[in-house]
Design a protein around this motif. Structure first.
Motif, PDB file in Angstrom:
ATOM      1  N   MET A   1      48.071  41.417  25.016  1.00  0.00           N
ATOM      2  CA  MET A   1      46.811  41.205  25.712  1.00  0.00           C
ATOM      3  C   MET A   1      45.923  40.264  24.903  1.00  0.00           C
ATOM      4  N   VAL A   2      45.541  39.143  25.497  1.00  0.00           N
ATOM      5  CA  VAL A   2      44.670  38.169  24.846  1.00  0.00           C
ATOM      6  C   VAL A   2      43.221  38.479  25.212  1.00  0.00           C
ATOM      7  N   ARG A   3      42.370  38.647  24.208  1.00  0.00           N
ATOM      8  CA  ARG A   3      40.958  38.958  24.430  1.00  0.00           C
ATOM      9  C   ARG A   3      40.134  37.680  24.263  1.00  0.00           C
ATOM     10  N   ILE A   4      39.445  37.297  25.328  1.00  0.00           N
ATOM     11  CA  ILE A   4      38.689  36.043  25.311  1.00  0.00           C
ATOM     12  C   ILE A   4      37.210  36.329  25.547  1.00  0.00           C
ATOM     13  N   ALA A   5      36.384  35.978  24.565  1.00  0.00           N
ATOM     14  CA  ALA A   5      34.931  36.106  24.708  1.00  0.00           C
ATOM     15  C   ALA A   5      34.399  34.844  25.368  1.00  0.00           C
ATOM     16  N   ILE A   6      33.654  34.996  26.457  1.00  0.00           N
ATOM     17  CA  ILE A   6      33.148  33.848  27.199  1.00  0.00           C
ATOM     18  C   ILE A   6      31.629  33.855  27.174  1.00  0.00           C
ATOM     19  N   ASP A   7      31.073  32.837  26.514  1.00  0.00           N
ATOM     20  CA  ASP A   7      29.626  32.643  26.502  1.00  0.00           C
ATOM     21  C   ASP A   7      29.236  32.157  27.897  1.00  0.00           C
ATOM     22  N   CYS A   8      28.575  33.005  28.664  1.00  0.00           N
ATOM     23  CA  CYS A   8      28.271  32.685  30.062  1.00  0.00           C
ATOM     24  C   CYS A   8      27.004  31.853  30.233  1.00  0.00           C
ATOM     25  N   MET A   9      26.260  31.639  29.165  1.00  0.00           N
ATOM     26  CA  MET A   9      24.980  30.945  29.261  1.00  0.00           C
ATOM     27  C   MET A   9      25.104  29.541  28.650  1.00  0.00           C
ATOM     28  N   GLY A  10      24.307  28.622  29.125  1.00  0.00           N
ATOM     29  CA  GLY A  10      24.248  27.318  28.474  1.00  0.00           C
ATOM     30  C   GLY A  10      24.791  26.165  29.285  1.00  0.00           C
ATOM     31  N   GLY A  11      25.708  26.400  30.207  1.00  0.00           N
ATOM     32  CA  GLY A  11      26.271  25.326  30.998  1.00  0.00           C
ATOM     33  C   GLY A  11      25.333  24.868  32.102  1.00  0.00           C
ATOM     34  N   ASP A  12      25.558  23.656  32.609  1.00  0.00           N
ATOM     35  CA  ASP A  12      24.692  23.107  33.661  1.00  0.00           C
ATOM     36  C   ASP A  12      24.728  23.952  34.935  1.00  0.00           C
ATOM     37  N   GLY A  13      25.874  24.553  35.222  1.00  0.00           N
ATOM     38  CA  GLY A  13      26.023  25.327  36.443  1.00  0.00           C
ATOM     39  C   GLY A  13      25.596  26.773  36.322  1.00  0.00           C
ATOM     40  N   GLY A  14      25.165  27.185  35.135  1.00  0.00           N
ATOM     41  CA  GLY A  14      24.720  28.558  34.939  1.00  0.00           C
ATOM     42  C   GLY A  14      25.867  29.539  34.833  1.00  0.00           C
ATOM     43  N   PRO A  15      25.565  30.810  34.629  1.00  0.00           N
ATOM     44  CA  PRO A  15      26.614  31.820  34.425  1.00  0.00           C
ATOM     45  C   PRO A  15      27.529  32.004  35.625  1.00  0.00           C
ATOM     46  N   ALA A  16      27.046  31.764  36.841  1.00  0.00           N
ATOM     47  CA  ALA A  16      27.889  31.957  38.023  1.00  0.00           C
ATOM     48  C   ALA A  16      29.097  31.026  37.995  1.00  0.00           C
ATOM     49  N   THR A  17      28.891  29.769  37.567  1.00  0.00           N
ATOM     50  CA  THR A  17      29.996  28.808  37.494  1.00  0.00           C
ATOM     51  C   THR A  17      31.017  29.235  36.451  1.00  0.00           C
ATOM     52  N   VAL A  18      30.528  29.659  35.293  1.00  0.00           N
ATOM     53  CA  VAL A  18      31.423  30.067  34.210  1.00  0.00           C
ATOM     54  C   VAL A  18      32.237  31.297  34.614  1.00  0.00           C
ATOM     55  N   ILE A  19      31.572  32.285  35.187  1.00  0.00           N
ATOM     56  CA  ILE A  19      32.255  33.517  35.585  1.00  0.00           C
ATOM     57  C   ILE A  19      33.274  33.247  36.691  1.00  0.00           C
ATOM     58  N   LYS A  20      32.888  32.425  37.655  1.00  0.00           N
ATOM     59  CA  LYS A  20      33.821  32.075  38.724  1.00  0.00           C
ATOM     60  C   LYS A  20      35.077  31.423  38.153  1.00  0.00           C
ATOM     61  N   GLY A  21      34.897  30.483  37.217  1.00  0.00           N
ATOM     62  CA  GLY A  21      36.041  29.807  36.624  1.00  0.00           C
ATOM     63  C   GLY A  21      36.947  30.751  35.861  1.00  0.00           C
ATOM     64  N   ALA A  22      36.339  31.709  35.157  1.00  0.00           N
ATOM     65  CA  ALA A  22      37.146  32.658  34.379  1.00  0.00           C
ATOM     66  C   ALA A  22      37.917  33.615  35.276  1.00  0.00           C
ATOM     67  N   MET A  23      37.343  33.969  36.427  1.00  0.00           N
ATOM     68  CA  MET A  23      37.934  34.984  37.294  1.00  0.00           C
ATOM     69  C   MET A  23      38.872  34.422  38.364  1.00  0.00           C
ATOM     70  N   GLN A  24      38.760  33.123  38.657  1.00  0.00           N
ATOM     71  CA  GLN A  24      39.479  32.589  39.811  1.00  0.00           C
ATOM     72  C   GLN A  24      40.981  32.537  39.586  1.00  0.00           C
ATOM     73  N   GLY A  25      41.713  32.179  40.669  1.00  0.00           N
ATOM     74  CA  GLY A  25      43.162  32.250  40.720  1.00  0.00           C
ATOM     75  C   GLY A  25      43.914  31.769  39.510  1.00  0.00           C
ATOM     76  N   ASN A  26      44.162  32.617  38.582  1.00  0.00           N
ATOM     77  CA  ASN A  26      44.832  32.259  37.343  1.00  0.00           C
ATOM     78  C   ASN A  26      45.891  33.315  37.037  1.00  0.00           C
ATOM     79  N   PRO A  27      47.165  32.962  37.157  1.00  0.00           N
ATOM     80  CA  PRO A  27      48.222  33.966  36.946  1.00  0.00           C
ATOM     81  C   PRO A  27      48.226  34.569  35.550  1.00  0.00           C
ATOM     82  N   LYS A  28      47.651  33.874  34.571  1.00  0.00           N
ATOM     83  CA  LYS A  28      47.642  34.394  33.205  1.00  0.00           C
ATOM     84  C   LYS A  28      46.672  35.564  33.027  1.00  0.00           C
ATOM     85  N   LEU A  29      45.778  35.763  34.002  1.00  0.00           N
ATOM     86  CA  LEU A  29      44.766  36.801  33.852  1.00  0.00           C
ATOM     87  C   LEU A  29      45.353  38.205  33.736  1.00  0.00           C
ATOM     88  N   LYS A  30      46.554  38.396  34.233  1.00  0.00           N
ATOM     89  CA  LYS A  30      47.160  39.729  34.140  1.00  0.00           C
ATOM     90  C   LYS A  30      47.371  40.153  32.687  1.00  0.00           C
TER      91      LYS A  30
END
Length: 334
Positions: A1-30
């Motif tokens: 299990m790979v543990r990835i800390a994601i700083d959700c603040m600071g990007g131009d698109g705000g935390p919603a963009t970052v969270i969406k990218g981390a959660m979206q269709g990615n087979p490695k997420l399992k």
């Protein structure tokens, strides 16, 4: 299990963009445990409203403070210990996360890497390594380092960059005995300042696959799979490339939309143009990794799309699974 800390603040698109990218269709997420770092109530609301087609585990780490681009990087990292960036870096330092990803301030990212995560013992100055799209290799890209971590570097630093880049390219980009070039003002061995000349000599006498100097105009059709330079030259080079790629695509669109004949021509050429856009898209390669730290820290562009964040998650997984940090540490300790 790979543990990835994601700083959700600071990007131009705000935390919603970052969270969406981390959660979206990615087979490695399992095989991933995501640690979303930021103001907990805000992040919980965004995650609750988000959907993912993947099954994965996550937790939210509260970090109420935010480091902005207006903050002085070193002071901000020292004073805002409860900022999302500082907390994410501390999770890597404390081995509670295997990697961190941020879209925030580059200066604060570099400061957090050095002050919180810390360097490998054999490294004097870490280097920011990014994959630049390279039309000579069908869009596979050439690894460029340093992209902006250090404005000055010694010949020893540059040789270490080449060694780290070679291990990165071999393990993560699947390139055997990758070719290495030195960014310079001309191909001749006697060109450049004294640091570059000394580096040329040291790389020529090393076991690395060094093929000589390369000029900036050749970066998009690079004969080398790795390009080495100090952070001043590297940052100018990569930002020039980004700007040129955006302008080229914009101008092509304007030409094809300017007349009926242009629109018809654009329709015919559309498949080829889409391939060109794909090859020029630096986002698909993930973020820039600060190589030489005692932990994996990835910096994504401030304007990163959800797809770019997803690519960075993939990048982090591959880096950790192949234990590249340990390989670099072992190589440089010899």
């Amino acid at each position: 299990m790979v543990r990835i800390a994601i700083d959700c603040m600071g990007g131009d698109g705000g935390p919603a963009t970052v969270i969406k990218g981390a959660m979206q269709g990615n087979p490695k997420l399992k095989d991933v445990h995501l640690l979303f770092v930021g103001p907990k109530p805000e992040l919980n609301d965004i995650i609750a409203a988000s959907e993912s087609e993947n099954s994965f585990t996550y937790e939210v780490i509260d970090a109420p403070e935010v480091i902005t681009n207006e903050d002085q990087p070193v002071l901000a990292v020292r004073r805002k210990k409860n900022s999302s960036l500082a907390v994410a870096a501390a999770l890597v330092k404390e081995k509670k996360a295997d990697a961190m990803i941020t879209t925030g301030s580059t200066g604060a990212f570099l400061a957090a890497g050095l002050l919180i995560v810390g360097r490998m013992k054999a490294i004097r100055r870490p280097a920011l390594a990014a994959v630049m799209p390279d039309l000579n290799n069908g869009g596979k890209g050439a690894l460029l380092l340093d992209c902006g971590a250090n404005m000055d570097a010694t010949s020893e630093d540059l040789v270490n960059y080449a060694r780290m880049g070679s291990l990165y390219s071999t393990n993560l980009l699947q390139r055997q005995n990758p070719s290495i070039a030195l960014l310079n003002v001309g191909p001749e061995s006697k060109k450049g300042n004294q640091v570059v000349k000394d580096t040329f000599e040291k790389l020529s006498n090393s076991e690395l696959n060094f093929i000589g100097n390369i000029e900036a105009r050749d970066l998009m059709l690079s004969p080398a799979e790795i390009v080495i330079c100090d952070g001043f030259a590297g940052n100018i080079a990569i930002k020039t490339f980004e700007g040129a790629a955006l302008i080229l695509l914009k101008k092509l669109k304007e030409v094809f939309m300017s007349s009926l004949l242009g629109k018809l021509s654009g329709a015919v050429l559309r498949p080829a143009l889409l391939r060109l856009r794909e090859e020029l898209d630096y986002n698909k390669h993930g973020g820039a990794i600060l190589l030489g730290l005692d932990g994996l820290c990835i910096k994504c562009h401030g304007s990163s799309s959800p797809d770019a964040i997803q690519a960075a998650v993939n990048q982090a997984c591959d880096f950790v699974e192949q234990n590249i940090l340990q390989k670099i540490s072992d190589e440089l300790s010899i």
